[in-house]
Design a protein around this motif. Structure first.
Motif, short mmCIF file in Angstrom:
data_model
loop_
_atom_site.label_atom_id
_atom_site.label_comp_id
_atom_site.label_asym_id
_atom_site.label_seq_id
_atom_site.Cartn_x
_atom_site.Cartn_y
_atom_site.Cartn_z
N GLY A 198 0.82 -1.22 0.00
CA GLY A 198 0.00 0.00 0.00
C GLY A 198 0.84 1.26 0.00
O GLY A 198 0.50 2.25 -0.66
N VAL A 199 1.96 1.25 0.72
CA VAL A 199 2.87 2.39 0.72
C VAL A 199 3.43 2.63 -0.68
O VAL A 199 3.53 3.76 -1.15
N ASN A 200 3.80 1.54 -1.35
CA ASN A 200 4.31 1.67 -2.73
C ASN A 200 3.27 2.32 -3.63
O ASN A 200 3.59 3.21 -4.43
N ALA A 201 2.02 1.89 -3.49
CA ALA A 201 0.95 2.46 -4.31
C ALA A 201 0.70 3.92 -3.95
O ALA A 201 0.45 4.76 -4.83
N LEU A 202 0.77 4.23 -2.67
CA LEU A 202 0.59 5.61 -2.22
C LEU A 202 1.62 6.53 -2.88
O LEU A 202 1.28 7.62 -3.37
N SER A 203 2.87 6.09 -2.92
CA SER A 203 3.92 6.91 -3.53
C SER A 203 3.64 7.18 -5.00
O SER A 203 3.81 8.31 -5.48
N VAL A 204 3.21 6.15 -5.72
CA VAL A 204 2.93 6.32 -7.15
C VAL A 204 1.77 7.29 -7.35
O VAL A 204 1.83 8.18 -8.21
N SER A 205 0.73 7.13 -6.56
CA SER A 205 -0.43 8.03 -6.69
C SER A 205 -0.05 9.48 -6.40
O SER A 205 -0.46 10.40 -7.11
N LEU A 206 0.75 9.68 -5.37
CA LEU A 206 1.18 11.05 -5.02
C LEU A 206 2.03 11.66 -6.13
O LEU A 206 1.85 12.83 -6.49
N ARG A 207 2.94 10.87 -6.68
CA ARG A 207 3.78 11.38 -7.78
C ARG A 207 2.93 11.77 -8.97
O ARG A 207 3.17 12.80 -9.62
N SER A 208 1.93 10.96 -9.27
CA SER A 208 1.06 11.23 -10.41
C SER A 208 0.28 12.52 -10.20
O SER A 208 0.16 13.35 -11.12
N GLU A 209 -0.26 12.71 -9.01
CA GLU A 209 -1.02 13.93 -8.72
C GLU A 209 -0.13 15.17 -8.79
O GLU A 209 -0.53 16.19 -9.34
N LEU A 210 1.08 15.06 -8.25
CA LEU A 210 1.99 16.20 -8.28
C LEU A 210 2.42 16.52 -9.71
O LEU A 210 2.55 17.69 -10.08
N ALA A 211 2.62 15.49 -10.52
CA ALA A 211 2.99 15.72 -11.92
C ALA A 211 1.85 16.41 -12.67
O ALA A 211 2.10 17.35 -13.46
N LEU A 212 0.62 15.98 -12.43
CA LEU A 212 -0.52 16.60 -13.10
C LEU A 212 -0.68 18.06 -12.68
O LEU A 212 -1.14 18.89 -13.47
N ASP A 213 -0.30 18.36 -11.45
CA ASP A 213 -0.39 19.74 -10.95
C ASP A 213 0.87 20.56 -11.22
O ASP A 213 1.01 21.68 -10.71
N LYS A 214 1.83 19.97 -11.99
CA LYS A 214 3.03 20.69 -12.44
C LYS A 214 4.00 21.03 -11.32
O LYS A 214 4.73 22.02 -11.41
N PHE A 215 4.04 20.21 -10.26
CA PHE A 215 5.01 20.43 -9.19
C PHE A 215 6.25 19.58 -9.46
O PHE A 215 6.46 18.53 -8.86
N LYS A 216 7.09 20.04 -10.34
CA LYS A 216 8.26 19.26 -10.75
C LYS A 216 9.36 19.23 -9.69
O LYS A 216 10.26 18.38 -9.75
N ASP A 217 9.31 20.13 -8.71
CA ASP A 217 10.35 20.18 -7.68
C ASP A 217 9.90 19.59 -6.35
O ASP A 217 10.59 19.74 -5.33
N ILE A 218 8.74 18.94 -6.34
CA ILE A 218 8.33 18.17 -5.17
C ILE A 218 8.46 16.69 -5.55
O ILE A 218 7.84 16.24 -6.51
N HIS A 219 9.27 15.97 -4.80
CA HIS A 219 9.58 14.58 -5.14
C HIS A 219 9.01 13.63 -4.10
O HIS A 219 8.96 13.95 -2.91
N VAL A 220 8.59 12.47 -4.57
CA VAL A 220 8.13 11.40 -3.67
C VAL A 220 9.00 10.18 -3.94
O VAL A 220 9.03 9.66 -5.06
N VAL A 221 9.69 9.73 -2.92
CA VAL A 221 10.64 8.63 -3.05
C VAL A 221 10.19 7.47 -2.17
O VAL A 221 9.80 7.66 -1.02
N THR A 222 10.29 6.26 -2.71
CA THR A 222 10.02 5.06 -1.93
C THR A 222 11.35 4.34 -1.68
O THR A 222 12.03 3.95 -2.63
N VAL A 223 11.71 4.18 -0.42
CA VAL A 223 12.93 3.46 -0.05
C VAL A 223 12.53 2.04 0.37
O VAL A 223 11.59 1.85 1.14
N LEU A 224 13.26 1.06 -0.15
CA LEU A 224 12.88 -0.35 -0.01
C LEU A 224 13.99 -1.15 0.67
O LEU A 224 14.84 -1.75 0.01
#
Length: 333
Positions: A160-186
């Motif tokens: 679920g955490v992995n999916a959360l990161s992907v969803s957040l990145r997608s939303e930020l990309a759609l909103d043009k926030f190129k300098d806000i990053h979401v990283v998943t450490v495994l």
């Protein structure tokens, strides 16, 4: 991102990976806001970080409480005028078969490990969006890609955490926030007190399953995640290989994982009484240490063995599939 002088919020910072990350960021000159449930253990971690000459704020926080996490973010902004890095790290676990797992324990793992991260992401992004920059780091696990038997709740939560990161990145990309990053450490297995604190209904003592890595190694990746963010950052070669080979030959790698858990993660000789672990109450302060006594710095051989085993199992699975395809009679048109 420049680390010196930045503001970094870390949940689950009183022990293990969170504590190691706090020390590593402090050595790099970051000001810290540390969160965990145990105020005494949190202050002990903070004192270690202050030795590096940085400012450290402690905010006792239960991440399942959305208002408390919002307050954590407000305290960080009030003290430092912004949030540059937020590390969602606070996690708990339950060892039990799905049939025997106490449902209240199962739900608590999901609440801490998923909703706790959701609360953290919402709180962090509420300030990062107006800033137009920041790094949100979600500490997941290899088991989010290759789930284990007897840890269904934990495996589900990390997927679920992995999916959360992907969803957040997608939303930020759609909103043009190129300098806000979401990283998943495994990370794979880490040498922390985690395994002495888990809830357990298996009747068998929980062990740290090799390959065991040091919390300092994870802390280095967490620092790199802020300096040079990437979407997914596995810790160590074994983790990378397990994830990669699971995509190629899932059945073989899942079989290997199941065997490893049964033989190496749960003791065949040491029984254990049922316990709720630290699900509902923090562990005693004396157990809030950096390391767990699992020799994470020395077990390199185990890392190589598991990595090699994963590759061999996956290769065997791939060859078996190929052989079946070659033996299959061709259709005549």
């Amino acid at each position: 991102m420049r680390i010196k002088g930045s503001t970094v919020v870390i949940t689950g910072a009183s022990s293990g990976v969170g504590r190691a990350a706090a020390v590593r960021y402090a050595k790099s000159g970051a000001n810290l806001v540390l969160a965990a449930r145990d105020a005494e253990a949190l202050e002990d971690a903070a004192e270690t970080c202050r030795e590096q000459g940085v400012i450290v704020l402690t905010v006792p926080t239960d991440v399942t409480d959305a208002r408390a996490v919002d307050q954590l973010a407000k305290e960080a902004v009030r003290e430092f005028a912004g949030i540059d890095v937020w590390i969602n790290n606070a996690s708990v676990s339950l060892f039990a078969s799905i049939a025997d797992a106490p449902l209240e324990d199962f739900r608590r793992v999901l609440d801490v490990n998923i909703m706790g991260y959701v609360h953290g992401a919402r709180a962090a992004l509420r300030y990062m969006r107006p800033q137009g920059q920041g790094v949100l780091i979600n500490v997941s696990s290899v088991v989010g890609h290759v789930p284990q038997p007897y840890t269904a709740a934990y495996s589900i939560s990390k997927a679920g955490v992995n999916a959360l990161s992907v969803s957040l990145r997608s939303e930020l990309a759609l909103d043009k926030f190129k300098d806000i990053h979401v990283v998943t450490v495994l990370p794979p297995t880490i040498d922390t007190p985690f395994f002495d604190q888990v809830a357990n209904a298996t009747g068998r003592k929980v062990l740290a399953m090799p390959p065991v890595h040091s919390p300092e190694e994870v802390a280095e990746v967490l620092l790199k995640a802020a300096r040079k963010p990437r979407h997914d950052m596995p810790v160590g070669s074994a983790a990378k290989q397990m994830i990669r080979q699971h995509r190629v030959s899932p059945a073989s790698v899942e079989s290997l994982m199941a065997q490893q858990v049964d033989k190496k993660h749960l003791s065949s000789t040491q029984p254990a009484a049922a316990t709720h672990g630290n699900l509902f109450q923090p562990s005693p302060s004396e157990r809030h240490e950096l390391h767990g006594g699992w020799d994470g710095r020395r077990r390199q051989a185990g890392r190589r063995l598991l990595a090699t085993g994963a590759l061999v199992a996956a290769a065997a699975g791939g060859l078996a599939v190929l052989g079946r395809q070659q033996d299959r009679p061709r259709r005549r048109h």
